[in-house]
Every structure is written in C-alpha cells, then in structure tokens.
Write an enzyme that holds these catalytic residues in place. Sequence first.
Site, PDB file in Angstrom:
ATOM      1  N   ASP A   5      -1.302  -2.742  -2.668  1.00  0.00           N
ATOM      2  CA  ASP A   5       0.297  -2.522  -2.569  1.00  0.00           C
ATOM      3  C   ASP A   5       1.058  -3.294  -4.023  1.00  0.00           C
ATOM      4  O   ASP A   5       1.005  -2.990  -4.936  1.00  0.00           O
ATOM      5  CB  ASP A   5       0.766  -3.080  -1.259  1.00  0.00           C
ATOM      6  CG  ASP A   5       0.486  -2.078  -0.098  1.00  0.00           C
ATOM      7  OD1 ASP A   5      -0.492  -1.281  -0.546  1.00  0.00           O
ATOM      8  OD2 ASP A   5       0.932  -1.707   0.758  1.00  0.00           O
ATOM      9  N   GLU A   7      -2.970  -8.666  11.264  1.00  0.00           N
ATOM     10  CA  GLU A   7      -3.050  -8.092  10.000  1.00  0.00           C
ATOM     11  C   GLU A   7      -3.426  -8.784   8.991  1.00  0.00           C
ATOM     12  O   GLU A   7      -4.495  -8.561   7.943  1.00  0.00           O
ATOM     13  CB  GLU A   7      -1.772  -7.078   9.920  1.00  0.00           C
ATOM     14  CG  GLU A   7      -1.593  -6.323   8.174  1.00  0.00           C
ATOM     15  CD  GLU A   7      -0.490  -5.713   8.158  1.00  0.00           C
ATOM     16  OE1 GLU A   7      -0.209  -4.937   7.111  1.00  0.00           O
ATOM     17  OE2 GLU A   7       0.567  -6.243   8.550  1.00  0.00           O
TER      18      GLU A   7
END
Length: 841
Positions: A581, A808
């Site tokens: 990302d 995460e």
Amino acid sequence: MSGNVRTTARSRVRSSSAEPETDPLRQETSSNYHRTKYESNSTSNFKLFLTITFFFIIIIFFLVHHFVTSAAQPHLPRVVTPFPAPKIMDLPQFQGEHKESLYWGTYRPHLYLGIRARTPQSLMAGLMWIGVKDGSNHLRHVCRQEDALSAYGWTKHNGRDYGHQVLVDHGMILTTEFIKSKGEGSGYGWDWAVRIDVQIDKSKWNEDFGRDAQLFFYLADEGGNVLDAGRENLNIRESSLLASGSRTDIGNWQLHLKSTDDLKLHYSGFHTPHFHNLSDLVEENLASQTRKHGQMQLPDSSDDSPNVLVFQIIGGFPFTTDIVFISATNSESSRVEKRVNSLTGDSLSNELKYKEQAYDEKIEKIFNLAEKVDSESISVGKAAVGSLLGAIGYFYGQSKIDLSRTLIHSEHAAYISYWPAELYTAVPCRSTFPRGFLWDEGFHQLVIWRWDIQISLDIIGHWLDLMNIDGWIPREQILGAEALSRIPEEYVPQHPTNGNPPTLFLALNGIINGLKNNEFNVMDRSEISLFLERAFGRLDAWFQWYNETQSGEQMSSYYWRGRDNMTTLQLNPQTLTSGLDDYPRASHPSSDERHLDLRCWVLLAAQCMHSIEELLNKETKPEKNYGSTVKLLSDLEILNEMHFDDVHGAYFDFGNHTEKVQLKWKELKARRQLVREVLERPVLKLVPQIGYVNFFPFMGRIIPSGSWILEKQLELISNRSLLWTDYGLRSLAKTSSLYMKYNTEHEAPYWRGTIWINMNYRVLSALHHYSEESGPYQEKAKTMYKELRSNLIRNMVHNYQQTGFLWEQYDQVNGKGKGAHPFTGWTSTVVLMMAEAYDII
C-alpha cells in the site's frame, strides 16, 4: 502410310469450309455420336454449375449469419474471457466423496456464526443475539469492530466437520460449537448440529440489562424454496421440530431444537429476495412488535411462501440449546428421531469431546509444539489454526472489472462483469476483510497445506480457475450480495492492468518440497501430481502475465502498475498492487521504475515453475525456459547493478525520485486541505528508504552465505535505530523521511513503521536458512533468528491473552495490537514460527 496421310488430310480438310463426299450411313452414325457426346458434356457442365452455385449460396448464408450474430452478440473483451483449459475443480479428486464431505460448513465468515453449503443457491443458517453496549440493546449478527466484543473467534476448527468458538460480549459469554455427522440415512452433505451455550460474567453483567438471553437462529433459502414452520405455537416439550422443507440437492430436510432448560420460542417468516440484510428485517419486526404490544418478541406469524424463518430463543442465564439439521428425511432409511438424538444431549457432548481431542492431537502431530513452546503459546497456536480454518468461506458472484485504463481517450469509467464464478477461500479478517485477497491467500496456505492438503489444493484450484485468457486473476474477490454489502462501492472494481504478489507460489513451493521429502502418503502424492499437471497451463500463463505486463524498461526489471502519477493529494503515490500500500516508492511514478520486491516475486514464481517442470518431466520450451529465467534473476552481479547501493550496503527500488516532498495546507475549491508540494525536481536514482522491500533478496536466499553483502543485511536488520524492536521488525526504518507520516489528510500510516507478521515470518525464514548454512555469518544469523522468533511469539501470545485477538499489525513502540481484528489470516503464521516450519525456496 497413304491411309495415314489421307486420314490426316481429311481431318485437316474437315476443319475447312468445303464439305467432302461421305458415306450417308457413316455420316449419320458420326453425327449421332457427336450429338450424344455434346449433350452429355452439356449436362455434366450444368450439374457442376448447380453444385458450385449451391456451395456459394451456403457460404454466403453462413457469412451473413456470422456477421448478423456478431452484430447482435458483440465479442466479449478478452478480460472477461475464461482461460481456455479444463477447470482444475473438475478433476475427479475434487468430486465425489471429497466434494460431499465439504458441502456444509461455517462458510459465511463475515457472521459471528454463519452456515451454508458450497453451492450458489444455498440453504443458509445463522445466529443473532441481543447484546448490551453502553446500556442499550444491540442486535449482533455481522462481525463488526464497532460491536467491541471482548473476544471472538474459533479457538478450534478442523476445516471440515468440527469447530469451537467463544464470543465475549460485554459480560455475556456465548460458546458455539459446530459438528457434522454422516449417520445412517443422511442425505447429501450429511447432517449437522450447533450447540449454543450462554453464560454471564456476573462481575461485568448488570441485572438491569435483563435476566434472559435472547437468541435468534434462522434459515434462509437463496434458491427461493418455501420454508415451513413446524407449528404455529412452538413448544419444545411437545415437539423438537422447528422447520422443514425440500431442496433438489439434499432432498427433504428438517430443523430440530432440543434443550433441557426452560426456553420460550417465537418465530417469524419472511419472503425476501435479499439476504445480506436479514438483521434489518429482524430489527424492524421487533421494533414493530414493541410498539404494538410492548414486548420485544417475534409475532409467531409469517409472510406467504416464506424463504426465511427466524426463531427467537429466550432463556434465563445460563442455558444450553442444541439445534440439529437433518437431510433426506423422505428416504426409507431416514431414521429421523435416532439421528436427532445422536446429535443432541449427551451423545452430542461425547462427540464434541472426541472431536476436540482429535483436534488437539492433530495439532501436536503436525506442528510438534510441546517440544518448542510453553503451554500458553500452544493454546494461542491452536487458536491461530482454528481461527484461520474457521474463517474459510464460500462465495459466488461476478467481479466488477474497470476497463477505463485499457480504453483509449476514456473520460468515464467503463465497467463490465466477469463471468459468474465460485470461490472457496480463507479470508484475512472476519470483521474488516471477509473476502478473498490474492496476495494474502498464499500466506494462508502455508498453514493450511500442512494441516489438510486436500483443502489447500481445493482453495488454490478455485483461485486458479478465476484466471482469464490473458493469465490475469482479479486481486480482490468481492462475490455476491453479502460480500458487496461490506465494502464501499468505489473499491469494488478490479483493474485488469494491475497484479498482486503471486504468493500462491510460496505455498506450491512448500508442497513440492514436501513431495521431495516424502511428507505425503501415496494417495496425496498422486493427487498433488494430478493437480500440478492440470494446473501447469494456468500457472504458466500466470507467470507469463507477470513477466510480460509488469516488466520494466530494462531487461530483468519489473514495476508494479496502478500507481497514480497525477495525484496532488498523496505524499507518496500508493502502490496498492504490491500489497504494501503506502510503503514509500519513487516520488514520481514512471515506466523507468524498478521495484525490487516484484523482481523477487517473479524469481520465486520462476523457481517454482522450474521445480514443477522437473517434477512432471515437462519438456523445456526455448521461449519459456524457466531454468534460464531463474539463472538470470538470481544473477547477483545483475541484481547489484540494478538495485544495490555500496554506501548503505542495501538493495533499493529505482525510479524518478526526490526526498523533498511534503503535504501543505492550501485553500482549494473553497475549502482548506492538505496538498502535495514538490520542492525539487526529481531525478532517476535509487530510492533511499530502508524497510521490508530492501530485504526481498535476503528473504529469497539470493545472497550467498559467504558474501559480505549478507553481513550488511544482518547489520541493517538488527540495528535498533532502523528496524529491530523487542516485538518484531518495523516495516520502515525510523530514519526514513516518511516514517509514520500520513499519506493524505485522512490516510494514516499503514506500512510505514508498524510490525507486520507476514514479512517478519519471511525474514525469520531467511534467518533460519542462513543459520544452517556454513559461512562467516552463520552464528550471527543464528543469534538473530533465536531473538527475533522469541520476540515475535512472546508479543503475539501476550496480546492474545490481554485482548483475545490476533491482530493485523503490532505497534513498534509498545507492541500492542493495531488495526483489523481478529486478523486470523497471515498472522496465523505465528504457529509456523512456533513449529519452526518455514517456507523453503
């Protein structure tokens, strides 16, 4: 001789205008002969003419039909044309008993408890309950982080016929257990049962919240089949039957409920074409009943021809109830009562206990944790595997493809639908990412193939069957109304120019090495070989897609497509396709970029393809010589020339870059916003950011164990001022210009410092490799390996005990879990760290 002369002379004279004297009889005979011959030739020529004309008419007809059909049915773009090869999932090994054994499952991972079959138009089941938060009632159904449950997740799940889950909701504790049974008389897919146990933590439960629990268990038929409630006034003391119906796949079926506790039941039936918002139907119904009658209970009535039945179960704390689904009740050997009894009460308790013990034994057999970690870590390892397997889902629908980037002079987005497809896959996170992600799945399979090779091959096969004719697979799979309801519309379209790390090759490499090391039984070896034989064409096309569409300007260079070179808002244009990302890349995207990580992913894919070729004795084609590709991409001299910086002793991306970029507040369109400002002209150079990307050659074991470059990698990794922490490796060095910087006004740093487990696992794998390779840096690698492994395991176990979740990512300062949770995707590789089971390249 004179005769010959005369004949010849006659022949010549007959062609003249003078007529010689002739015998009348011979003249008549000759005349008849020539007339007959002429008439015969004329007839033959006429027939030939008719034949040719007929064929021309046929050809013209087909040409006209083709053009008319083509005009009426435009040719589909290549992007939505399936790969022209037999589907992997049509292999016999995925049919028959295998397919039936996996028919039912907890395949709706976005729900706290959701059951369906692996078929597009399934009969579905699910659980809702009324929870209390901040003094108000809330209906729980869909996994949401804003529900703020203290904990939830499958602590044990074998991926096939057993699961155990604990949900802690502000003082209310629900335990859900799922089991399947192939009993005598069972229909297709077998019978299944759910046990729900409800308790309260008195220290956290206020009696003002109520003394009763309210559960809602429902059935919904996507195929539109009518569901029949057992009776108008449900009373489990009189009959355990809740509902019944019929389907073509499983025949007649019944749903039963049994409990030794004093429960009250109510129901409501709905007819609806929509199944993604069933909790809204229940909430609206309860609100209406409360307004009319002052009671929050379902009305014991139904719409005409209901395809949804919801059963409200009310009981005082604590209570336990068993819900049983029985198929093929219309068969002569159905034995309904016996089968119901075998899946309720003490019989169910014994069966659940047996399944739990079998799960624990399999965990130890496969991962051998008792010799390597403590009991607290073992419990987290079990939960990591269970949560990953329990989050496997089944989806059906059509991806939405954005063609705007492939059309010339396109001012508006042009969308087209992919073909209808099914996907059986694990998901990264049940609350935030409950759908298939291509680059996540390879990490999931590192755990799953070791646990159950048939399930793993089934999942990989489903993914490869999504490939189009060009070898492209959409990187994010948002299939069906339930999946679509969980994501903003602007994020749905997939771009056919964009890829994603081909991590499935990580798993396939491991499976191939397992074959080489005789880790599978005879049947598994055979099925793996058949799978690879069928999959080879698709894998080859997938590799060629990366090699051709993601290649750079220079030979053996690659760069990720999809970066925005026109942005005025992003501090550093994102590279979503890389999976990392907002990880810093060249400040100004261009075709001159060389992305180090993508080059290493392509090398990994080539290595895997070369191994498969050798395993299957495939003939090497000159234009697709994987051995040569591996040699080229492994060439340290070429790699160093393109990506290595002698001063830093590090590998970097290359591109059009400047460090002097910032976000600055400006007045734009009548509002104040942060805008990207470039303070110097970018130039082509190595991108001086230290983080995960720099270590891809290290992760890929490209660097020789005796090279001084390896020493530099170890120094960079272990430097506390850069990446090393007590909790794992940072994603970006503290010295980076973009360390923990927002990318836009609203986009918080993501891969700019926090600790991610998938990349730590790969670095740990490489450290383990070099710790076993003789060389001058072996001992240093061994010391780093032990410390990093200890740091990672200790921190994840501590967080799980404190919060009830795997996360995460983890904070690089204090080690606390961050982001999406429960993140039971690649964070589940913690069990591989415990087991010291690493990806082998």
